[in-house]
Design a protein around this motif. Structure first.
Motif, PDB file in Angstrom:
ATOM      1  N   ILE A   1       9.581  47.613   8.286  1.00 50.48           N
ATOM      2  CA  ILE A   1       8.715  46.630   8.940  1.00 50.48           C
ATOM      3  C   ILE A   1       7.597  46.254   7.986  1.00 50.48           C
ATOM      4  N   THR A   2       7.309  44.961   7.904  1.00 54.32           N
ATOM      5  CA  THR A   2       6.227  44.491   7.053  1.00 54.32           C
ATOM      6  C   THR A   2       4.902  44.557   7.810  1.00 54.32           C
TER       7      THR A   2
ATOM      8  N   GLY B   1       4.910  42.355  10.726  1.00 52.91           N
ATOM      9  CA  GLY B   1       5.770  42.676  11.852  1.00 52.91           C
ATOM     10  C   GLY B   1       7.224  42.276  11.698  1.00 52.91           C
ATOM     11  N   SER B   2       7.613  41.728  10.571  1.00 54.61           N
ATOM     12  CA  SER B   2       9.029  41.414  10.355  1.00 54.61           C
ATOM     13  C   SER B   2       9.803  42.709  10.171  1.00 54.61           C
ATOM     14  N   THR B   3      10.978  42.767  10.799  1.00 55.68           N
ATOM     15  CA  THR B   3      11.749  44.009  10.785  1.00 55.68           C
ATOM     16  C   THR B   3      13.129  43.811  10.182  1.00 55.68           C
TER      17      THR B   3
ATOM     18  N   TYR C   1      16.945  46.215   9.980  1.00 59.51           N
ATOM     19  CA  TYR C   1      17.629  47.419  10.444  1.00 59.51           C
ATOM     20  C   TYR C   1      18.972  47.589   9.747  1.00 59.51           C
TER      21      TYR C   1
ATOM     22  N   SER D   1       8.275  50.049  14.896  1.00 57.79           N
ATOM     23  CA  SER D   1       7.027  49.361  15.220  1.00 57.79           C
ATOM     24  C   SER D   1       5.901  50.025  14.427  1.00 57.79           C
ATOM     25  N   ARG D   2       4.751  49.386  14.422  1.00 61.45           N
ATOM     26  CA  ARG D   2       3.634  49.957  13.680  1.00 61.45           C
ATOM     27  C   ARG D   2       2.325  49.615  14.350  1.00 61.45           C
TER      28      ARG D   2
END
Length: 120
Positions: A51-52, A55-57, A59, A70-71
């Motif tokens: 995750i950046t 918020g880009s993820t 998988y 999540s972060r």
């Protein structure tokens, strides 16, 4: 230097859930990408999810639809919610992060790892 500490691993039955946490500490200016990797015995360490800071993820195909990364940027913490766990998810899970400390030095660091064991 920025340190990463994972928690939340353990033993769970197939179909169960676990949540991993990884907290960064030290004199931190910023953290960019954070991710989770895993390594099973005799295998290479592979990316599970990343995750950046925005918020880009991303998988691994094997966990899509079951795991959620999540972060919390304010706490410099990344989480991995793992649902519908399978025996093949058994591995040591490692946190990784790209960070800049308060002196402007960049790091790519690893946590110590946390064991996840899924019984059938």
């Amino acid at each position: 230097q920025v340190q990463l500490v994972e928690s939340g691993g353990g033993l769970v039955q197939a179909g169960g859930s676990l949540t991993l946490s990884c907290a960064a500490s030290g004199i931190i200016f910023s953290i960019d990408a954070m991710g989770w990797y895993r390594q099973a015995p005799g295998k290479q360490r592979d990316l599970v999810a990343a995750i950046t800071s925005g918020g880009s993820t991303n998988y691994a195909d094997s966990v899509k639809g079951r795991f959620t990364i999540s972060r919390d940027n304010g706490k410099f913490t990344v989480y991995l919610q793992m649902n519908s766990l399978k025996p093949e998810d058994t591995a040591v899970y490692y946190c990784n992060a790209d960070s800049v400390d308060g002196y402007g030095k960049t790091y790519n660091g690893w946590g110590q790892g946390t064991q996840v064991t899924v019984s059938s």
